[in-house]
Scaffold this motif. Structure first.
Motif, PDB file in Angstrom:
ATOM      1  N   LEU A  19      41.572  37.810  45.899  1.00  5.60           N
ATOM      2  CA  LEU A  19      40.580  38.850  46.183  1.00  5.60           C
ATOM      3  C   LEU A  19      41.182  40.248  46.052  1.00  5.60           C
ATOM      4  N   VAL A  20      42.371  40.426  46.602  1.00  4.18           N
ATOM      5  CA  VAL A  20      43.019  41.736  46.519  1.00  4.18           C
ATOM      6  C   VAL A  20      43.361  42.062  45.065  1.00  4.18           C
ATOM      7  N   GLY A  21      43.874  41.071  44.333  1.00  3.12           N
ATOM      8  CA  GLY A  21      44.234  41.300  42.938  1.00  3.12           C
ATOM      9  C   GLY A  21      43.030  41.619  42.070  1.00  3.12           C
ATOM     10  N   VAL A  22      41.986  40.825  42.203  1.00  5.53           N
ATOM     11  CA  VAL A  22      40.784  41.069  41.391  1.00  5.53           C
ATOM     12  C   VAL A  22      40.149  42.402  41.775  1.00  5.53           C
ATOM     13  N   GLY A  23      40.078  42.686  43.065  1.00  4.57           N
ATOM     14  CA  GLY A  23      39.502  43.950  43.517  1.00  4.57           C
ATOM     15  C   GLY A  23      40.283  45.146  42.997  1.00  4.57           C
ATOM     16  N   LEU A  24      41.601  45.062  43.065  1.00  9.34           N
ATOM     17  CA  LEU A  24      42.432  46.161  42.563  1.00  9.34           C
ATOM     18  C   LEU A  24      42.294  46.316  41.057  1.00  9.34           C
ATOM     19  N   PHE A  25      42.241  45.189  40.346  1.00  8.35           N
ATOM     20  CA  PHE A  25      42.076  45.248  38.890  1.00  8.35           C
ATOM     21  C   PHE A  25      40.751  45.891  38.511  1.00  8.35           C
ATOM     22  N   VAL A  26      39.681  45.504  39.202  1.00 16.11           N
ATOM     23  CA  VAL A  26      38.357  46.083  38.906  1.00 16.11           C
ATOM     24  C   VAL A  26      38.352  47.575  39.228  1.00 16.11           C
TER      25      VAL A  26
END
Length: 128
Positions: A19-26
């Motif tokens: 979740l943190v990775g996808v959120g940061l990427f977006v």
């Protein structure tokens, strides 16, 4: 700590990291401001999950029910409840600002809004 609780806790850490990775990427990669708000919410949800998972204690109970047994630390849960309220408020304000920008410039694209605000002297960013 039993094997099943250790696996479920490590699974929660994996979900937290995703979740943190996808959120940061977006947040970093997307040009659409609405998608950036969604990315911010994903990032925030990952942090919430991290705090709740870190406060988890196998066999722990709420300290209000009985005087015996291991207790779950209620402080992270209370902090997360407060953070959820703040997060909903921030999301509402961010979406209101995005709608206002879209009304003023006719687009949700951060690059197009920036180009319209700064004029034609801004060089175009290369398209991926």
């Amino acid at each position: 700590m039993t094997v099943t609780s250790a696996l479920s806790q490590s699974g929660a850490y994996v979900v937290y990291a995703l979740l943190v990775g996808v959120g940061l990427f977006v947040l970093v990669d997307e040009d659409d401001l609405v998608k950036k708000v969604v990315g911010l919410n994903l990032f925030q949800t990952g942090v919430f999950l991290f705090f709740i998972t870190a406060a988890f204690r196998t066999g722990g109970r709420a300290p209000l029910v009985s005087a015996a047994g291991p207790y779950v630390n209620p402080l992270p849960h209370v902090l997360i409840l407060t953070a959820i309220v703040v997060g909903v408020s921030v999301t509402a304000v961010a979406l209101a600002l995005v709608v206002r920008l879209s009304d003023a410039h006719g687009t949700f694209s951060e690059r197009e809004i920036r180009a319209k605000r700064e004029g034609p002297t801004v060089p175009e960013e290369p398209q991926p």
